[in-house]
Scaffold this motif. Structure first.
Motif, PDB file in Angstrom:
ATOM      1  N   LEU A  81       0.835  -1.213   0.000  1.00 24.91           N
ATOM      2  CA  LEU A  81       0.000   0.000   0.000  1.00 24.91           C
ATOM      3  C   LEU A  81       0.861   1.251   0.000  1.00 24.91           C
ATOM      4  O   LEU A  81       0.601   2.208  -0.736  1.00 24.91           O
ATOM      5  N   TYR A  91       0.535   2.220  -4.025  1.00 23.96           N
ATOM      6  CA  TYR A  91      -0.775   2.859  -4.190  1.00 23.96           C
ATOM      7  C   TYR A  91      -0.897   4.253  -3.598  1.00 23.96           C
ATOM      8  O   TYR A  91      -1.995   4.806  -3.539  1.00 23.96           O
ATOM      9  N   GLY A 148      -4.048   6.682  -4.553  1.00 28.74           N
ATOM     10  CA  GLY A 148      -4.944   6.891  -3.417  1.00 28.74           C
ATOM     11  C   GLY A 148      -5.222   8.341  -3.083  1.00 28.74           C
ATOM     12  O   GLY A 148      -6.245   8.655  -2.464  1.00 28.74           O
ATOM     13  N   VAL A 177      -0.710   5.186   4.544  1.00 26.67           N
ATOM     14  CA  VAL A 177      -1.620   5.029   3.409  1.00 26.67           C
ATOM     15  C   VAL A 177      -2.827   4.187   3.798  1.00 26.67           C
ATOM     16  O   VAL A 177      -3.956   4.465   3.362  1.00 26.67           O
ATOM     17  N   PHE A 202      -6.710   5.390   3.487  1.00 25.40           N
ATOM     18  CA  PHE A 202      -7.799   4.697   2.791  1.00 25.40           C
ATOM     19  C   PHE A 202      -8.982   4.445   3.731  1.00 25.40           C
ATOM     20  O   PHE A 202     -10.148   4.630   3.336  1.00 25.40           O
ATOM     21  N   LEU A 210       2.287   2.884 -10.105  1.00 30.16           N
ATOM     22  CA  LEU A 210       1.902   1.551  -9.635  1.00 30.16           C
ATOM     23  C   LEU A 210       2.767   0.491 -10.325  1.00 30.16           C
ATOM     24  O   LEU A 210       3.320  -0.410  -9.677  1.00 30.16           O
ATOM     25  N   ALA A 229      -4.173  -6.297  -2.475  1.00 29.50           N
ATOM     26  CA  ALA A 229      -4.254  -4.956  -1.887  1.00 29.50           C
ATOM     27  C   ALA A 229      -5.232  -4.076  -2.656  1.00 29.50           C
ATOM     28  O   ALA A 229      -6.016  -3.322  -2.055  1.00 29.50           O
ATOM     29  N   PHE A 230      -5.208  -4.168  -3.988  1.00 31.18           N
ATOM     30  CA  PHE A 230      -6.088  -3.300  -4.774  1.00 31.18           C
ATOM     31  C   PHE A 230      -7.549  -3.727  -4.654  1.00 31.18           C
ATOM     32  O   PHE A 230      -8.432  -2.896  -4.432  1.00 31.18           O
ATOM     33  N   VAL A 250      -7.880  -0.872  -1.778  1.00 27.44           N
ATOM     34  CA  VAL A 250      -7.788   0.358  -2.581  1.00 27.44           C
ATOM     35  C   VAL A 250      -9.055   0.603  -3.375  1.00 27.44           C
ATOM     36  O   VAL A 250      -9.654   1.695  -3.303  1.00 27.44           O
ATOM     37  N   CYS A 280     -12.310   1.346  -1.240  1.00 31.52           N
ATOM     38  CA  CYS A 280     -12.178   2.609  -0.490  1.00 31.52           C
ATOM     39  C   CYS A 280     -12.268   3.813  -1.423  1.00 31.52           C
ATOM     40  O   CYS A 280     -12.882   4.832  -1.075  1.00 31.52           O
ATOM     41  N   LEU A 281     -11.689   3.717  -2.602  1.00 29.19           N
ATOM     42  CA  LEU A 281     -11.770   4.822  -3.562  1.00 29.19           C
ATOM     43  C   LEU A 281     -13.200   5.006  -4.055  1.00 29.19           C
ATOM     44  O   LEU A 281     -13.681   6.144  -4.195  1.00 29.19           O
TER      45      LEU A 281
END
Length: 787
Positions: free
Chosen positions: A65, A69, A73, A257, A261, A316, A331-332, A336, A339-340
């Motif tokens: 992360l 990211y 992020g 990070v 997130f 990335l 992780a993505f 990620v 959360c995005l």
């Protein structure tokens, strides 16, 4: 260590280039010790992706992360403001813009990069030059053709083979057929690299300025000038501590990070619940159609702002480092991406209720009780995002330098644990000056955002084109699958690119100017490097001429070892003949040293050096090829010279064993092949410049009665001789070749060679500095050639 014997006798006929590589000592080692096959297999497995336990995979996902990211992020800080810089005319446009953001995140970062492009890494390394290295290993597309078949025997030199009549083979032949296609491919890679360098300037500018902009929301009396000043102070501090590296504070990046997130996701849920739950209907792509159906140029150009929601994907891939692809994917998809989506949905819900707050949507949507803690987290996350992009820029510069596409600059290794953590001082200060100039010059996020989006979309287009070749040549995918991937990617990316064209005059010109400047530098440097190599190749000395001089080379052989540095991996360099023609003496032992960069990430230490003999034994002439990957660093100590002599001594010992015989069940005899010459086109009989070979052939169950002393005496005597010469002194002989344009050359070539390339040569580091050669042991041999 691998070594090969080179004899020097004369005969008739022609010789094939590939025969130049027979009789390698690497093959001898495998025949003398059959277990080397298992060792080589274990070495190869070290560079393949390892199997990780579930717990370790989760830990690596968490750590990724902070490295991978951070840039992607922090996009919620500035996306909606850049999408609607002139305000919101229709509340439904918010739903349409949110729907575009959702599907942009799904198609580009999730499907294309995380699940496709990241798998095209080169031993864990990403970026445009990593893709180019993969292509160079599967097709002969390098403009500087200094590779040999022995390089393909490296444990890290993985490549695929395909059928002669397959689509991949046809594509390979098409690429190799013309030099112009190889040059076009390299230019494409350089354009992508230059745009990533532009990202290294624009990402810190927009991230830090957007984070610092939160001061005005709770402190309205603060002017924009104060915000810019705070951003500049943060940027100066960030670039000033780069020389310390991230090894000491890198463990903080992932928690920062991760907390970022979680915070933006929580605030997003709060805003959806409090302001407008109807924004969730944006998950339907119908609202994208309705958004564009309402028409207007503003809606089309707003794609430039929506484009910023997927910025960071180039970092990335470039920052992939040694994280396994599965950890990056977990992780993505688990943290990620959701959360995005929640963060953007929450902002859209808030803007639906407060459309006049679109300029500061992120900070104004934060509940008052957590505003200042969130401001601190946002600033920290912006710094981490900036650091990730700066590190990616350093990495790409190092790769470009190894491929001969960037002037020799100082590269500092900042970590003893991680090979990829480097610092490039010259580039660091250039990035800082340009970053401050962009921040202070534009003073607002909109124009910087336009510049940022232009750079990112061009990198995406370059990656798509390179991935098309990777899928054909490396993965050997069916052409239908390649066509589907290419068309879908180009349709989406060209749509964004067309929108960014409208914003070239609103800040979009910045990355184009920056990229053009770096592209000029890299192109001119590579052109000069290529011409110098071609000059070395065309002017190398005939082996017959060396043999005709006799063991003394027609000179006085003085005690000592002369290390003659050359770019040639075969043949005798012109600087050597230039040297012995003008000076009456040469050292008793001469070693031609070629330092060669290969299209692999790293060359294992035990496979670094190739050693062979030039001419008969009494000439005492050798060649040593030192091979490096684009991720390897030259250590600033005496290790290079020490290991060179270790490899030389090992070669002499192995050669002695070959000549004396072997007491094992399978014995070996040495059959020397002869040099050949041919008539040149100008009817002058000259000898070709090539390396002759000693081939090793097995002799079945032939009994030899050889004493240990007779086996090793010759080798021991020569080892003692080389040691005495080494004690007498080692001199490093380097060529100082000056490139100049011919009088009849066109004016642009004169400017490029006589001014730009000459200036770059003057300010870049010398080879003697890179190899830490003492000045008292250095001897430069100057020569001039014209292009």
């Amino acid at each position: 260590m691998a070594a090969r014997v080179e004899a020097a006798t004369m005969g008739g006929g022609e010789i094939d280039e590939e025969s130049d590589e027979r009789g390698s000592m690497w093959d001898l080692d495998q025949k003398l010790d059959q277990s080397m096959d298992e060792e080589a297999g274990r070495l190869r497995n070290m560079y393949k992706e390892k199997k990780f336990s579930a717990l370790l995979l989760l830990q690596l996902s968490f750590q990724s992360l902070g490295v991978v990211y951070g840039d992607l992020g922090t996009s919620p800080l500035y996306v909606f403001y850049n999408t609607f810089p002139h305000g919101i005319k229709d509340p439904e446009d918010i739903i349409g813009a949110l729907s575009l953001i959702i599907y942009s995140l799904t198609l580009i970062p999730l499907l294309k990069y995380v699940f496709v492009v990241c798998k095209a890494n080169d031993n864990g390394q990403g970026g445009t030059f990593a893709l180019y290295s993969l292509l160079c290993r599967h097709a002969k597309v390098k403009t500087i053709r200094n590779q040999h078949r022995t390089d393909e025997e490296l444990t890290t030199y993985s490549r695929s083979t395909f059928h002669e009549h397959s689509f991949a083979a046809k594509t390979k032949r098409w690429l190799e057929d013309r030099t112009s296609r190889k040059t076009a491919l390299l230019v494409l890679v350089l354009v992508g690299t230059c745009m990533v360098i532009g990202d290294g300037i624009l990402t810190p500018a927009i991230s830090v300025l957007s984070a610092a902009g939160g001061l005005r929301v709770n402190l309205p009396h603060i002017s924009n000038g104060v915000v810019v000043l705070v951003a500049v102070v943060i940027l100066v501090s960030l670039f000033s501590v780069q020389h310390y590296g991230t090894d000491r504070v890198g463990w903080l990046f992932a928690p920062i990070v991760f907390l970022w997130f979680l915070s933006i996701a929580s605030i997003g849920i709060y805003n959806i619940w409090k302001h407008d739950t109807s924004v969730l209907k944006a998950f339907s792509p119908v609202y994208i159609y309705r958004y564009f159906k309402r028409g207007g140029r503003d809606r089309w150009t707003s794609l430039g702002g929506i484009m910023l929601s997927i910025t960071g994907i180039e970092a990335l891939f470039a920052d992939l480092s040694h994280f396994p692809v599965s950890a990056v994917q977990i992780a993505f998809t688990a943290i990620v991406f959701p959360c995005l989506l929640l963060a953007y949905s929450g902002q859209a819900a808030y803007i639906r209720s407060h459309p006049d707050h679109v300029a500061d949507a992120f900070y104004r949507s934060i509940p008052g009780s957590v505003y200042w803690p969130m401001f601190i987290i946002a600033t920290a996350a912006a710094i981490v995002a900036s650091q990730a992009t700066i590190s990616a820029t350093f990495s790409l510069i190092k790769q470009a330098l190894a491929h001969g596409c960037f002037p020799r600059v100082k590269v500092v290794h900042t970590s003893r644990k991680f090979l990829g953590q480097i610092y490039v001082p010259d580039i660091n200060w250039i990035l800082m000056i340009l970053c401050i100039a962009v921040t202070a010059g534009f003073k607002n996020q909109s124009q910087i955002g336009n510049a940022y989006g232009t750079a990112v979309v061009i990198v995406m287009l370059v990656t798509t084109l390179l991935m098309t070749l990777i899928m054909i040549l490396v993965w050997r995918c069916h052409w239908v699958l390649v066509l589907v991937f290419t068309i879908l990617s180009l349709v989406v990316e060209c749509t964004y690119f067309s929108a960014m064209l409208f914003k070239v005059d609103q800040g979009g010109w910045v990355p184009l100017v920056i990229a053009a400047a770096f592209l000029l530098i890299m192109s001119v440097w590579h052109y000069g490097t290529l011409k110098r190599y071609e000059f070395e190749m065309h002017s190398r000395v005939s082996m017959a001429w060396i043999l005709g001089l006799g063991p003394s080379l027609g000179l006085v052989r003085v005690p000592g070892v002369g290390l003659v540095y050359t770019e040639l991996a075969s043949g005798v360099p012109h600087i050597f003949s230039h040297f012995i023609t003008n000076l009456p003496a040469i050292h008793s032992v001469v070693v031609f040293v070629c330092v060669k960069n290969l299209p692999v990430y790293t060359v294992p230490e035990e496979e670094r050096f190739l050693v062979k003999r030039i001419g008969p034994k009494n000439f005492h002439m050798f060649r040593c090829v030192a091979r490096y990957g684009y991720g390897d660093l030259h250590k600033k100590d005496d290790d290079f010279e020490k290991r060179l002599f270790e490899s030389l001594f090992l070669f002499v010992r192995l050669e002695s064993m070959m000549e004396g015989g072997c007491s094992d069940s399978d014995d070996y005899s040495i059959c020397g092949s002869q040099n050949h010459f041919k008539e040149k086109n100008d009817n002058v009989a000259t000898f070709d410049t090539f390396d002759s070979i000693e081939s090793i052939t097995p002799v079945k169950r032939v009994s030899h009665t050889v004493t240990a002393s007779s086996q090793m005496s010759g080798g021991v005597d020569e080892l003692e001789f080389i040691n005495r010469c080494r004690d007498a002194g080692v001199v490093h002989i380097m060529g100082n070749t000056v490139v100049r344009a011919r009088r009849q050359a066109r004016f642009y070539k004169k400017i490029a060679i006589d001014y730009v390339y000459a200036f770059l040569r003057k300010i870049c580091r010398e080879h003697s500095v890179i190899f830490n050669v003492p000045q008292e042991s250095l001897l430069n041999v100057g020569q001039i050639f014209y292009v």
